[in-house]
Design a protein around this motif. Structure first.
Motif, short mmCIF file in Angstrom:
data_model
loop_
_atom_site.label_atom_id
_atom_site.label_comp_id
_atom_site.label_asym_id
_atom_site.label_seq_id
_atom_site.Cartn_x
_atom_site.Cartn_y
_atom_site.Cartn_z
N PHE A 116 -44.06 -40.19 9.44
CA PHE A 116 -45.24 -40.64 10.17
C PHE A 116 -44.96 -41.91 10.96
O PHE A 116 -45.62 -42.19 11.95
N GLU A 117 -43.96 -42.68 10.54
CA GLU A 117 -43.57 -43.89 11.27
C GLU A 117 -43.23 -43.55 12.71
O GLU A 117 -43.58 -44.28 13.64
N THR A 118 -42.53 -42.44 12.90
CA THR A 118 -42.18 -42.01 14.26
C THR A 118 -43.43 -41.79 15.09
O THR A 118 -43.51 -42.22 16.25
N TYR A 119 -44.43 -41.15 14.51
CA TYR A 119 -45.67 -40.88 15.25
C TYR A 119 -46.36 -42.18 15.65
O TYR A 119 -46.83 -42.32 16.78
N LEU A 258 -48.50 -31.65 4.53
CA LEU A 258 -48.80 -32.45 3.35
C LEU A 258 -47.78 -33.56 3.11
O LEU A 258 -48.14 -34.70 2.80
N THR A 259 -46.50 -33.22 3.21
CA THR A 259 -45.45 -34.20 2.90
C THR A 259 -44.44 -34.35 4.02
O THR A 259 -43.36 -34.91 3.80
N SER A 260 -44.77 -33.89 5.20
CA SER A 260 -43.85 -34.01 6.33
C SER A 260 -44.63 -33.77 7.62
O SER A 260 -45.85 -33.62 7.60
N ALA A 261 -43.90 -33.72 8.72
CA ALA A 261 -44.53 -33.47 10.01
C ALA A 261 -43.56 -32.72 10.90
O ALA A 261 -42.34 -32.77 10.70
#
Length: 301
Positions: A116-119, A258-261
């Motif tokens: 999520f840091e990338t987003y 849930l645990t990734s993107a």
């Protein structure tokens, strides 16, 4: 991590200023420039790696913007690629320090997963953000109370401190809507999002009031997909599309799990989601109806 387009003419280094200074985007822009310079001169990744005393995989990660940069490495690569003009070298070397600066979100590393840091880094520099949501109000439009209810739903065993950290992170992200050069946010939400009283009726009424207030911002648009539409274009679930003013950056589709993107940036993939988004906007109630619908939904809580 996403990658920039490989085709097209190189963008002059002096045109690479990035609004809001996201280090995530700066790394991608710098990496794209290095890759284009290497490919124009038909230099292999292996040869580039030998020049900076590293493996070809490290050079590949640099070109994808996945790692930080060292000035010495970039300078050696520029020499290998025949970039000798002082102004061109300085424009690229000047990006190194800025690309390595940690973004404000790094202060939340304890509650911010890497996927999520990338987003967050991309969101910080996007010029247009388009969301489609089926369960929750988009994060950039959530109130503190509503965000807290969402966090507790996803992390029921989290400590009070952790919950508050996650809420603070979400509130910090919303600052971009009030920045000097804010992105355009266009959110399409399913009617179920607004009928589900997450956190209770009072929290939901406050959330709807907040959306109504946000509509006063010239850069915020919200549309509602009513139940009467039945099945609609986005049967696959929620997604976001990010667009950037930098020519080196393609549109990016983001889908959270849930645990990734998943990040999609291939032209065909992005075009498919853009088509779905356009159909959603047609199927949804017109923008001019949003305020009245929100007031009616609030009244029913």
């Amino acid at each position: 991590m996403i990658t920039p387009h490989a085709e097209g003419e190189p963008v002059p280094p002096t045109s690479m200023a990035v609004p809001r200074g996201s280090s995530t985007v700066l790394r991608i822009v710098l990496g794209a420039q290095l890759r284009r310079l290497r490919e124009e001169r038909h230099i292999t990744l292996e040869a580039a790696g030998r020049t900076i005393r590293a493996s070809h995989s490290k050079v590949s990660r640099m070109e994808l913007g996945r790692v930080s940069f060292r000035v010495r490495d970039v300078a050696d690569l520029l020499t290998l690629y025949g970039v000798t003009a002082p102004d061109e070298r300085q424009a690229l070397l000047g990006l190194v320090e800025r690309a390595n600066v940690a973004g404000w979100w790094h202060n939340y590393n304890d509650v911010l997963p890497s996927w999520f840091e990338t987003y967050v880094g991309l969101e910080e520099s996007a010029s247009v953000i388009r969301n489609y949501e089926v369960q929750f109000v988009p994060g950039l439009l959530q109130t503190e109370d509503y965000a807290r209810a969402v966090v507790l739903l996803g992390y029921p065993s989290a400590s009070e401190d952790e919950v508050e950290r996650r809420v603070r992170l979400r509130m910090a992200r919303q600052r971009i809507l009030h920045a000097q050069d804010p992105p355009r946010l266009w959110a399409v939400v399913d009617e179920a999002v607004l009928r589900r009283p997450l956190g209770g009726p009072e929290v939901m009424r406050g959330q709807i009031d907040h959306i109504l207030n946000s509509l006063e911002l010239p850069n915020v648009t919200v549309q509602i997909v009513p139940f009467s539409v039945g099945g609609h274009a986005a049967a696959g679930g929620p997604f976001s599309i990010l667009r950037f003013s930098q020519p080196d950056l393609p549109d990016v589709v983001y889908m959270e799990q849930l645990t990734s993107a998943v990040y999609l940036e291939k032209r065909d993939d992005v075009d498919s989601y853009l088509e779905v988004m356009e159909r959603l906007c047609i199927e949804a109630e017109p923008v001019g109806r949003t305020r009245q619908l929100l007031l009616e939904l609030r009244e029913g809580l």
